[in-house]
Structures are given as structure tokens and as C-alpha cells.
Design a protein around this motif. Structure first.
Motif, PDB file in Angstrom:
ATOM      1  N   LEU A   1     -11.188   2.759  13.207  1.00  0.00           N
ATOM      2  CA  LEU A   1     -12.027   3.411  12.187  1.00  0.00           C
ATOM      3  C   LEU A   1     -12.398   4.922  12.691  1.00  0.00           C
ATOM      4  CD1 LEU A   1     -14.335   3.745   9.864  1.00  0.00           C
ATOM      5  CD2 LEU A   1     -15.885   2.587  11.534  1.00  0.00           C
ATOM      6  N   THR A   2     -12.174   5.795  11.926  1.00  0.00           N
ATOM      7  CA  THR A   2     -12.401   7.171  12.452  1.00  0.00           C
ATOM      8  C   THR A   2     -13.374   7.657  11.266  1.00  0.00           C
ATOM      9  OG1 THR A   2     -10.704   8.550  10.979  1.00  0.00           O
ATOM     10  CG2 THR A   2     -10.096   7.725  13.427  1.00  0.00           C
ATOM     11  N   ASP A   3     -13.840   8.970  11.540  1.00  0.00           N
ATOM     12  CA  ASP A   3     -14.859   9.553  10.511  1.00  0.00           C
ATOM     13  C   ASP A   3     -14.127   9.882   9.067  1.00  0.00           C
ATOM     14  OD1 ASP A   3     -13.194  11.557  11.703  1.00  0.00           O
ATOM     15  OD2 ASP A   3     -14.616  13.050  11.477  1.00  0.00           O
ATOM     16  N   ARG A   4     -12.738   9.657   9.036  1.00  0.00           N
ATOM     17  CA  ARG A   4     -12.261  10.125   7.747  1.00  0.00           C
ATOM     18  C   ARG A   4     -11.135   8.850   7.210  1.00  0.00           C
ATOM     19  NH1 ARG A   4      -9.061  15.457   8.262  1.00  0.00           N
ATOM     20  NH2 ARG A   4      -8.724  15.090   6.004  1.00  0.00           N
ATOM     21  N   TYR A   5     -10.751   7.944   8.267  1.00  0.00           N
ATOM     22  CA  TYR A   5      -9.719   6.696   7.708  1.00  0.00           C
ATOM     23  C   TYR A   5     -10.320   5.443   8.315  1.00  0.00           C
ATOM     24  CZ  TYR A   5      -6.927  10.618   6.331  1.00  0.00           C
ATOM     25  OH  TYR A   5      -6.227  12.020   5.846  1.00  0.00           O
ATOM     26  N   ILE A   6      -9.751   4.356   7.930  1.00  0.00           N
ATOM     27  CA  ILE A   6      -9.726   3.230   8.509  1.00  0.00           C
ATOM     28  C   ILE A   6      -8.132   2.855   8.670  1.00  0.00           C
ATOM     29  CG2 ILE A   6     -11.716   2.178   7.693  1.00  0.00           C
ATOM     30  CD1 ILE A   6     -10.103   0.495   5.687  1.00  0.00           C
ATOM     31  N   GLN A   7      -7.675   2.374   9.665  1.00  0.00           N
ATOM     32  CA  GLN A   7      -6.279   1.814  10.174  1.00  0.00           C
ATOM     33  C   GLN A   7      -6.363   0.089   9.950  1.00  0.00           C
ATOM     34  OE1 GLN A   7      -4.874   2.582  13.783  1.00  0.00           O
ATOM     35  NE2 GLN A   7      -2.826   2.137  13.220  1.00  0.00           N
ATOM     36  N   ILE A   8      -5.326  -0.054   9.152  1.00  0.00           N
ATOM     37  CA  ILE A   8      -4.891  -1.656   9.106  1.00  0.00           C
ATOM     38  C   ILE A   8      -3.596  -1.922   9.786  1.00  0.00           C
ATOM     39  CG2 ILE A   8      -6.572  -1.740   7.135  1.00  0.00           C
ATOM     40  CD1 ILE A   8      -3.933  -2.138   5.427  1.00  0.00           C
TER      41      ILE A   8
ATOM     42  N   ILE B   1       0.820  -1.214   0.052  1.00  0.00           N
ATOM     43  CA  ILE B   1       0.254   0.054   0.086  1.00  0.00           C
ATOM     44  C   ILE B   1       1.071   1.385  -0.104  1.00  0.00           C
ATOM     45  CG2 ILE B   1      -1.629   1.305   1.327  1.00  0.00           C
ATOM     46  CD1 ILE B   1      -3.091  -0.979   2.209  1.00  0.00           C
ATOM     47  N   PRO B   2       1.956   1.529   0.863  1.00  0.00           N
ATOM     48  CA  PRO B   2       2.835   2.653   0.783  1.00  0.00           C
ATOM     49  C   PRO B   2       3.271   3.063  -0.654  1.00  0.00           C
ATOM     50  CG  PRO B   2       3.102   1.311   2.848  1.00  0.00           C
ATOM     51  CD  PRO B   2       2.425   0.470   1.874  1.00  0.00           C
ATOM     52  N   GLN B   3       3.188   2.109  -1.320  1.00  0.00           N
ATOM     53  CA  GLN B   3       3.733   2.387  -2.831  1.00  0.00           C
ATOM     54  C   GLN B   3       2.884   3.225  -3.614  1.00  0.00           C
ATOM     55  OE1 GLN B   3       5.077  -1.281  -4.694  1.00  0.00           O
ATOM     56  NE2 GLN B   3       6.021  -2.045  -3.037  1.00  0.00           N
ATOM     57  N   PHE B   4       1.599   3.250  -3.177  1.00  0.00           N
ATOM     58  CA  PHE B   4       0.591   4.160  -3.992  1.00  0.00           C
ATOM     59  C   PHE B   4      -0.034   5.212  -3.338  1.00  0.00           C
ATOM     60  CE2 PHE B   4       0.350  -0.528  -4.745  1.00  0.00           C
ATOM     61  CZ  PHE B   4       0.262  -0.615  -6.279  1.00  0.00           C
ATOM     62  N   LYS B   5      -0.362   6.189  -4.431  1.00  0.00           N
ATOM     63  CA  LYS B   5      -1.022   7.326  -3.745  1.00  0.00           C
ATOM     64  C   LYS B   5      -2.512   7.254  -3.867  1.00  0.00           C
ATOM     65  CE  LYS B   5      -1.512  12.292  -4.543  1.00  0.00           C
ATOM     66  NZ  LYS B   5      -1.220  13.428  -5.675  1.00  0.00           N
TER      67      LYS B   5
ATOM     68  N   ILE C   1      -6.216   4.233   5.447  1.00  0.00           N
ATOM     69  CA  ILE C   1      -6.869   4.299   4.150  1.00  0.00           C
ATOM     70  C   ILE C   1      -7.987   5.450   4.452  1.00  0.00           C
ATOM     71  CG2 ILE C   1      -8.399   3.072   2.466  1.00  0.00           C
ATOM     72  CD1 ILE C   1      -6.467   0.528   3.428  1.00  0.00           C
ATOM     73  N   PRO C   2      -7.834   6.318   3.410  1.00  0.00           N
ATOM     74  CA  PRO C   2      -9.010   7.349   3.633  1.00  0.00           C
ATOM     75  C   PRO C   2     -10.387   6.818   3.121  1.00  0.00           C
ATOM     76  CG  PRO C   2      -7.082   8.006   2.137  1.00  0.00           C
ATOM     77  CD  PRO C   2      -6.988   6.807   2.390  1.00  0.00           C
ATOM     78  N   LEU C   3     -11.492   7.115   3.698  1.00  0.00           N
ATOM     79  CA  LEU C   3     -12.582   6.402   3.592  1.00  0.00           C
ATOM     80  C   LEU C   3     -13.226   7.169   2.311  1.00  0.00           C
ATOM     81  CD1 LEU C   3     -14.443   6.907   6.936  1.00  0.00           C
ATOM     82  CD2 LEU C   3     -12.984   5.103   6.039  1.00  0.00           C
ATOM     83  N   ARG C   4     -12.712   8.307   1.539  1.00  0.00           N
ATOM     84  CA  ARG C   4     -13.203   8.724   0.442  1.00  0.00           C
ATOM     85  C   ARG C   4     -12.564   8.106  -0.503  1.00  0.00           C
ATOM     86  NH1 ARG C   4     -10.069  14.740  -0.084  1.00  0.00           N
ATOM     87  NH2 ARG C   4      -8.009  13.628   0.037  1.00  0.00           N
ATOM     88  N   SER C   5     -11.564   7.230  -0.383  1.00  0.00           N
ATOM     89  CA  SER C   5     -10.798   6.440  -1.670  1.00  0.00           C
ATOM     90  C   SER C   5     -11.558   5.090  -1.700  1.00  0.00           C
ATOM     91  CB  SER C   5      -9.418   6.252  -1.476  1.00  0.00           C
ATOM     92  OG  SER C   5      -8.759   7.824  -1.306  1.00  0.00           O
ATOM     93  N   ILE C   6     -12.091   4.702  -0.759  1.00  0.00           N
ATOM     94  CA  ILE C   6     -12.882   3.410  -0.750  1.00  0.00           C
ATOM     95  C   ILE C   6     -13.969   3.093  -1.762  1.00  0.00           C
ATOM     96  CG2 ILE C   6     -14.168   1.635   0.739  1.00  0.00           C
ATOM     97  CD1 ILE C   6     -12.509   2.590   3.044  1.00  0.00           C
TER      98      ILE C   6
ATOM     99  N   GLY D   1      -4.941   3.196 -10.350  1.00  0.00           N
ATOM    100  CA  GLY D   1      -6.042   2.690 -10.669  1.00  0.00           C
ATOM    101  C   GLY D   1      -6.597   1.793  -9.462  1.00  0.00           C
ATOM    102  N   PRO D   2      -7.477   1.351  -9.611  1.00  0.00           N
ATOM    103  CA  PRO D   2      -8.145   0.533  -8.358  1.00  0.00           C
ATOM    104  C   PRO D   2      -7.132  -0.472  -7.874  1.00  0.00           C
ATOM    105  CG  PRO D   2      -9.821   0.419 -10.180  1.00  0.00           C
ATOM    106  CD  PRO D   2      -8.444   1.212 -10.469  1.00  0.00           C
ATOM    107  N   LYS D   3      -7.239  -0.671  -6.484  1.00  0.00           N
ATOM    108  CA  LYS D   3      -6.572  -1.810  -5.776  1.00  0.00           C
ATOM    109  C   LYS D   3      -7.322  -2.367  -4.838  1.00  0.00           C
ATOM    110  CE  LYS D   3      -2.961  -0.605  -8.371  1.00  0.00           C
ATOM    111  NZ  LYS D   3      -2.859  -1.291  -9.618  1.00  0.00           N
ATOM    112  N   ARG D   4      -7.145  -3.694  -4.336  1.00  0.00           N
ATOM    113  CA  ARG D   4      -8.025  -4.231  -3.282  1.00  0.00           C
ATOM    114  C   ARG D   4      -6.738  -4.885  -2.421  1.00  0.00           C
ATOM    115  NH1 ARG D   4      -9.677  -9.615  -5.032  1.00  0.00           N
ATOM    116  NH2 ARG D   4      -9.340  -9.642  -7.054  1.00  0.00           N
ATOM    117  N   ILE D   5      -7.429  -5.019  -1.231  1.00  0.00           N
ATOM    118  CA  ILE D   5      -6.515  -5.979  -0.338  1.00  0.00           C
ATOM    119  C   ILE D   5      -7.488  -6.842   0.658  1.00  0.00           C
ATOM    120  CG2 ILE D   5      -4.772  -4.175  -0.065  1.00  0.00           C
ATOM    121  CD1 ILE D   5      -5.966  -3.171   2.485  1.00  0.00           C
TER     122      ILE D   5
END
Length: 88
Positions: free
Chosen positions: A65-72, A11-15, A78-83, A54-58
Motif C-alpha cells: 500500500l502506498t499513498d496512491r496505490y494498492i498492489q496485488i 484487471i489488465p484488460q480494463f482502464k 490499483i489506484p486508490l482514487r478508483s476504489i 463500469g464497476p468491477k470487483r475482485i
């Protein structure tokens, strides 16, 4: 599910970029379920998100979980707006 399957360590390799439609509010109940599955049952969730490549999945355990991110694992946020999709 949409997106190329990658290892969560990659994941850190992607923006992250915002998905074409912000579904944060729509996904909140599913994200809360994913958080519960991860914390109580150590179950994995499949998450697709939008990146500049492009789209990626894991497949991962959601740790918080916060109102803006999930943490793995490893503190990756991971920003919620990118999901774009969630499945468990």
C-alpha cells in the motif's frame, strides 16, 4: 458489494477511472487492515473499483500500500482514487 466480480488476472484488460467520489483518505484504515490480513494471515479482501467498463470487483490479497496505490499479486497496481468499496 457493487460491481461485476472478475478474476484478478483480468484487471489488465480494463482502464481505471476515478470513482465519482475520491474516498482514499476514508479507506486508508481499511486498506491498512487489508494489508495486514494479507501479509500476516494470507486472507483475502474484496475490492470494488471503477473502470471505463463500469464497476468491477475482485477478491484478492493486498500485498502493499502506498499513498496512491494498492498492489496485488503479479505487481498489479490499483489506484486508490478508483476504489469504491472494500470489505474483508
Amino acid at each position: 458489494m457493487v460491481g461485476e466480480l472478475i478474476a484478478k488476472e483480468e484487471i489488465p484488460q480494463f482502464k481505471f477511472i476515478p470513482a465519482s467520489e475520491d474516498k482514499s483518505a476514508t479507506f486508508m484504515d481499511k486498506l491498512k487492515g487489508a494489508l495486514r490480513l494479507g501479509n500476516e494471515f494470507k486472507s483475502k479482501t474484496e475490492i470494488a473499483f471503477q473502470t471505463d467498463s463500469g464497476p468491477k470487483r475482485i477478491e484478492t490479497t493486498v500485498w502493499s500500500l502506498t499513498d496512491r496505490y494498492i498492489q496485488i499479486k503479479s505487481g498489479v497496481l490499483i489506484p486508490l482514487r478508483s476504489i469504491i468499496a472494500i470489505d474483508y
